[in-house]
Write a protein that holds these residues in place. Sequence first.
Motif, PDB file in Angstrom:
ATOM      1  N   LEU A  11       0.855  -1.179   0.000  1.00  0.00           N
ATOM      2  CA  LEU A  11       0.000   0.000   0.000  1.00  0.00           C
ATOM      3  C   LEU A  11       0.894   1.233   0.000  1.00  0.00           C
ATOM      4  CD1 LEU A  11      -2.987   0.865   0.313  1.00  0.00           C
ATOM      5  CD2 LEU A  11      -2.600   0.969   2.734  1.00  0.00           C
ATOM      6  N   GLY A  13       1.268   5.449   0.159  1.00  0.00           N
ATOM      7  CA  GLY A  13       0.629   6.706   0.493  1.00  0.00           C
ATOM      8  C   GLY A  13       1.616   7.821   0.278  1.00  0.00           C
ATOM      9  N   LEU A  14       1.144   8.913  -0.296  1.00  0.00           N
ATOM     10  CA  LEU A  14       2.058   9.985  -0.655  1.00  0.00           C
ATOM     11  C   LEU A  14       1.634  11.285  -0.012  1.00  0.00           C
ATOM     12  CD1 LEU A  14       4.281   9.763  -3.024  1.00  0.00           C
ATOM     13  CD2 LEU A  14       2.968  11.581  -3.945  1.00  0.00           C
ATOM     14  N   TYR A  15       2.580  12.008   0.565  1.00  0.00           N
ATOM     15  CA  TYR A  15       2.290  13.338   1.088  1.00  0.00           C
ATOM     16  C   TYR A  15       3.245  14.321   0.441  1.00  0.00           C
ATOM     17  CZ  TYR A  15      -0.759  11.848   4.853  1.00  0.00           C
ATOM     18  OH  TYR A  15      -1.794  11.362   5.571  1.00  0.00           O
ATOM     19  N   ALA A  18       5.197  19.305   0.657  1.00  0.00           N
ATOM     20  CA  ALA A  18       4.760  19.954   1.885  1.00  0.00           C
ATOM     21  C   ALA A  18       5.970  20.493   2.630  1.00  0.00           C
ATOM     22  CB  ALA A  18       4.013  18.958   2.753  1.00  0.00           C
ATOM     23  N   GLU A  19       5.706  21.042   3.774  1.00  0.00           N
ATOM     24  CA  GLU A  19       6.763  21.696   4.549  1.00  0.00           C
ATOM     25  C   GLU A  19       7.834  20.703   4.963  1.00  0.00           C
ATOM     26  OE1 GLU A  19       5.139  24.122   7.743  1.00  0.00           O
ATOM     27  OE2 GLU A  19       6.927  23.534   8.848  1.00  0.00           O
ATOM     28  N   LEU A  35       9.597   5.803   2.926  1.00  0.00           N
ATOM     29  CA  LEU A  35       9.546   5.006   4.146  1.00  0.00           C
ATOM     30  C   LEU A  35       8.886   3.678   3.817  1.00  0.00           C
ATOM     31  CD1 LEU A  35       8.231   7.937   6.238  1.00  0.00           C
ATOM     32  CD2 LEU A  35      10.367   6.816   6.708  1.00  0.00           C
ATOM     33  N   ARG A  37       7.593   0.165   5.383  1.00  0.00           N
ATOM     34  CA  ARG A  37       7.315  -0.482   6.660  1.00  0.00           C
ATOM     35  C   ARG A  37       6.996  -1.950   6.410  1.00  0.00           C
ATOM     36  NH1 ARG A  37       9.168   2.786   8.945  1.00  0.00           N
ATOM     37  NH2 ARG A  37       8.526   4.792   9.706  1.00  0.00           N
ATOM     38  N   VAL A  75       5.151   6.780   1.623  1.00  0.00           N
ATOM     39  CA  VAL A  75       5.129   5.741   2.645  1.00  0.00           C
ATOM     40  C   VAL A  75       4.598   4.458   2.022  1.00  0.00           C
ATOM     41  CG1 VAL A  75       4.284   5.113   4.920  1.00  0.00           C
ATOM     42  CG2 VAL A  75       4.572   7.510   4.322  1.00  0.00           C
ATOM     43  N   GLN A  77       3.559   0.483   2.808  1.00  0.00           N
ATOM     44  CA  GLN A  77       3.294  -0.508   3.854  1.00  0.00           C
ATOM     45  C   GLN A  77       3.110  -1.857   3.178  1.00  0.00           C
ATOM     46  OE1 GLN A  77       2.751  -0.410   7.417  1.00  0.00           O
ATOM     47  NE2 GLN A  77       2.766  -2.594   7.024  1.00  0.00           N
TER      48      GLN A  77
ATOM     49  N   MET B   1       6.396  16.197   8.688  1.00  0.00           N
ATOM     50  CA  MET B   1       5.313  17.074   8.257  1.00  0.00           C
ATOM     51  C   MET B   1       4.494  17.500   9.444  1.00  0.00           C
ATOM     52  SD  MET B   1       3.701  15.884   4.713  1.00  0.00           S
ATOM     53  CE  MET B   1       2.341  16.883   5.098  1.00  0.00           C
ATOM     54  N   LYS B   2       3.994  18.672   9.397  1.00  0.00           N
ATOM     55  CA  LYS B   2       3.186  19.154  10.527  1.00  0.00           C
ATOM     56  C   LYS B   2       1.716  18.973  10.213  1.00  0.00           C
ATOM     57  CE  LYS B   2       6.050  22.788  12.217  1.00  0.00           C
ATOM     58  NZ  LYS B   2       6.185  24.097  11.695  1.00  0.00           N
ATOM     59  N   GLU B  81       1.776   0.576  15.609  1.00  0.00           N
ATOM     60  CA  GLU B  81       2.599   1.547  14.893  1.00  0.00           C
ATOM     61  C   GLU B  81       1.709   2.530  14.169  1.00  0.00           C
ATOM     62  OE1 GLU B  81       6.458  -0.836  13.443  1.00  0.00           O
ATOM     63  OE2 GLU B  81       5.562   0.597  12.048  1.00  0.00           O
ATOM     64  N   PRO B  84       3.268   6.667   8.952  1.00  0.00           N
ATOM     65  CA  PRO B  84       3.241   8.065   8.505  1.00  0.00           C
ATOM     66  C   PRO B  84       2.192   8.331   7.447  1.00  0.00           C
ATOM     67  CG  PRO B  84       5.477   7.281   8.612  1.00  0.00           C
ATOM     68  CD  PRO B  84       4.612   6.093   8.857  1.00  0.00           C
ATOM     69  N   MET B  85       1.673   7.265   6.812  1.00  0.00           N
ATOM     70  CA  MET B  85       0.639   7.522   5.810  1.00  0.00           C
ATOM     71  C   MET B  85      -0.722   7.738   6.447  1.00  0.00           C
ATOM     72  SD  MET B  85      -0.477   3.986   4.015  1.00  0.00           S
ATOM     73  CE  MET B  85       1.056   3.223   3.690  1.00  0.00           C
ATOM     74  N   ALA B  86      -0.813   7.492   7.757  1.00  0.00           N
ATOM     75  CA  ALA B  86      -2.121   7.595   8.397  1.00  0.00           C
ATOM     76  C   ALA B  86      -2.564   9.054   8.520  1.00  0.00           C
ATOM     77  CB  ALA B  86      -2.075   6.947   9.771  1.00  0.00           C
ATOM     78  N   ALA B  87      -1.648   9.916   8.863  1.00  0.00           N
ATOM     79  CA  ALA B  87      -2.010  11.325   9.004  1.00  0.00           C
ATOM     80  C   ALA B  87      -0.749  12.136   8.800  1.00  0.00           C
ATOM     81  CB  ALA B  87      -2.582  11.590  10.394  1.00  0.00           C
ATOM     82  N   PRO B  88      -0.873  13.344   8.299  1.00  0.00           N
ATOM     83  CA  PRO B  88       0.345  14.124   8.066  1.00  0.00           C
ATOM     84  C   PRO B  88       1.132  14.395   9.338  1.00  0.00           C
ATOM     85  CG  PRO B  88      -1.622  15.428   7.618  1.00  0.00           C
ATOM     86  CD  PRO B  88      -2.079  14.056   7.822  1.00  0.00           C
ATOM     87  N   GLU B  91       4.957  11.262  12.404  1.00  0.00           N
ATOM     88  CA  GLU B  91       6.299  11.180  11.850  1.00  0.00           C
ATOM     89  C   GLU B  91       6.954   9.890  12.279  1.00  0.00           C
ATOM     90  OE1 GLU B  91       8.611  14.657  12.841  1.00  0.00           O
ATOM     91  OE2 GLU B  91       6.836  15.798  12.279  1.00  0.00           O
ATOM     92  N   PRO B  92       7.804   9.343  11.457  1.00  0.00           N
ATOM     93  CA  PRO B  92       8.426   8.072  11.824  1.00  0.00           C
ATOM     94  C   PRO B  92       9.418   8.262  12.966  1.00  0.00           C
ATOM     95  CG  PRO B  92       9.382   8.893   9.813  1.00  0.00           C
ATOM     96  CD  PRO B  92       8.266   9.823  10.152  1.00  0.00           C
ATOM     97  N   GLY B  93       9.488   7.286  13.831  1.00  0.00           N
ATOM     98  CA  GLY B  93      10.522   7.298  14.855  1.00  0.00           C
ATOM     99  C   GLY B  93      10.263   8.222  16.023  1.00  0.00           C
ATOM    100  N   HIS B 137      -0.742  -1.907  12.407  1.00  0.00           N
ATOM    101  CA  HIS B 137      -0.287  -0.714  11.683  1.00  0.00           C
ATOM    102  C   HIS B 137      -1.493   0.150  11.383  1.00  0.00           C
ATOM    103  CE1 HIS B 137       3.677  -2.470  10.794  1.00  0.00           C
ATOM    104  NE2 HIS B 137       3.021  -3.603  10.700  1.00  0.00           N
ATOM    105  N   LEU B 139      -3.179   2.521   9.187  1.00  0.00           N
ATOM    106  CA  LEU B 139      -2.973   2.945   7.817  1.00  0.00           C
ATOM    107  C   LEU B 139      -3.652   4.266   7.508  1.00  0.00           C
ATOM    108  CD1 LEU B 139      -3.451  -0.459   6.041  1.00  0.00           C
ATOM    109  CD2 LEU B 139      -1.329   0.669   6.626  1.00  0.00           C
TER     110      LEU B 139
END
Lengths: 191, 441
Positions: A11, A13-15, A18-19, A35, A37, A75, A77, B1-2, B81, B84-88, B91-93, B137, B139
């Motif tokens: 799967l 996912g791309l962001y 961005a900042e 990343l 996973r 990302v 997965q 990302m924030k 876990e 990071p694709m779940a929400a902006p 962040e990893p780690g 995980h 997602l």
Amino acid sequence: SSPSPGDTSVLAGLYGPAEVKGSKELSDRATLEVLLRPKVGLPGVMERSREQLLRRTCETVVLRVLHPRTAITLVLQVLSDAGSLLSCCLNAACMGLLDAGLPLTSLFCGVTCALDPNGSIVLDPTSRQEQEARAVLTFAIDSVERKVLSATTKGSCSVEEMQQCLVAAQRAADTIFQFYRDSVRRKYSKS
Amino acid sequence: MKATPVSNCEKRFLLRAIEERQRLDGRQCYDYRNVRISFGTEYGCCIVELGKTRILGQVSCELVPPKPNRPTEGILFFNVELSPMAAPGFEPGRQSDLLVKLNRLIERCLRNSKCVDTESLCVVAGEKVWQIRLDLHVLNHDGNIIDAASIAGIVALCHFRRPDVSVQGEEVTVYTPEERDPVPLSIHHMPICVSFAFFHQGTYLLVDPSEREECVMDGVLVIAMNKHHEICTIQSSGGIMLVKDQVLRCSKITAVKVAEMTELIQKALENDQKVRKEGGKFGFAESIPNQKITAFKRGSAAVDTNNVEEQAEEIIAKAEPPSEVFAKPILHTPGTAQIGEGIENSWGDLEESEREEAAEEEGESEAPAFECQTMETEETSTMSETKKDEPIVLSDSEEEEVVILEPQELPKKTRTQTNSKQENTSKKAFNKRRKKKRAAY
């Protein structure tokens, strides 16, 4: 996006763009972060090396200079792994980039070939075929001229065999690019 | 990302709507979103979707020595876990508060409730026990990760099958799935978490808050219960002050919800069991495409690899391997000469040279042209001649073997010789050179 050849499923996912945090910022182009996973356990060295390979492949394709001082995070997965994981990740990455609408110079696809002990080529091998194979080669092939964006091998093979695998991979790439086209067409015609 | 913060007007809008008993997605106060459970091809792998919140659960097992103070019990390990694709904002780690809270809740809910029988995981007391590892995980985060995670956890545990083991005296045999059917874990009961979000200092409560609602809530009450109405875990966080009968009311609502959820889980597990037994197709490849309109599925496609060998040989023949190229030594200054153009060394870093060779041998037109340059004069004409010619017969005695070269096609027998690739090209190149030599004399 979630391409699944057989039972291998990834799967993506791309962001972005961005900042980006200060230390990772590049003044003239976007920073690309990948990343990966795994399904079980914490990400280890294998995941890191795959991430680097994916990052380098994506960096050649994404027009990063159009978005300086930003970060693009990809990302991946692993949902299930039944062989040919790296090429599945490559395909997922490309479809993710495509779906997100990032500016790209070309599309790419990943193809895995395994070389039997008796020399025959198996495209898109299962885990068992990968284990029994003499060599496993993965190529990232671009869509414009079917050139090789990146290649990674495990095991030993002669140069000719590699050439043959490469040609076979290029043929397979046609099928995969047709799949991209069909799925994108389907998505936009129905929504 | 924030993560982008919630704006004030959004907050006010949501709170006003809740006062009027309205929710953004049109649900009632005690309504759950749609729950969808799908299984993967492996045992113990499942994806739970609560509305848009998606969680992947995977159970795996390993034989390890037991903990010293519990020699007859198996080990349970839980790992949640936030992908990071779940929400902006994820962040990893980074160990965020939310992650710690989730991990602790899942552990308490599943471990302390003793829903999995750890005594049955013992193989040899004091030496070998099963360690069951549950990885969750997240997602996609659209609110209420706790409930979804608990459902995913218990479903994955119920779905999982561990390899069968037999102990005969001192000998322990672990059977592969092919030899003996794997055995399910022994699960006593199924605890499921239900979250209640409180607003306006505890005046209003909502079940299964969505992401926006979670941003504006005052606090949350989580009750884990099984279908026998036993409370396994209860946790109130956010600093809200709750009255006793509010808590009792919540537990009654939980009982109802858990009963529904348990039924759904049982049905899903049964369906999957049925499909597997009948030998039908199962796994994500099957379940995911059918549910989405944007998904596209394609069966296995055959790739024509018939002419691969010939095409590869053509490509090899067209391009000249670097080591075969020897130009006339170019004299720069007295005492300094250069042999060869130094394009690439075939003994460099293997990966690089493979890639370069591959790139070079993609059929670039420069390669044959370059090959021409390095040989003697009048290249292109002779090359095209040899290509279009009829089979060339070498009558010279210089060469012991008479090799008949068809244009565009190299005889298979030469491939079996050592260093065949160079032989192939060298035969053709050699042939041309021979022709020229003969012509010159």
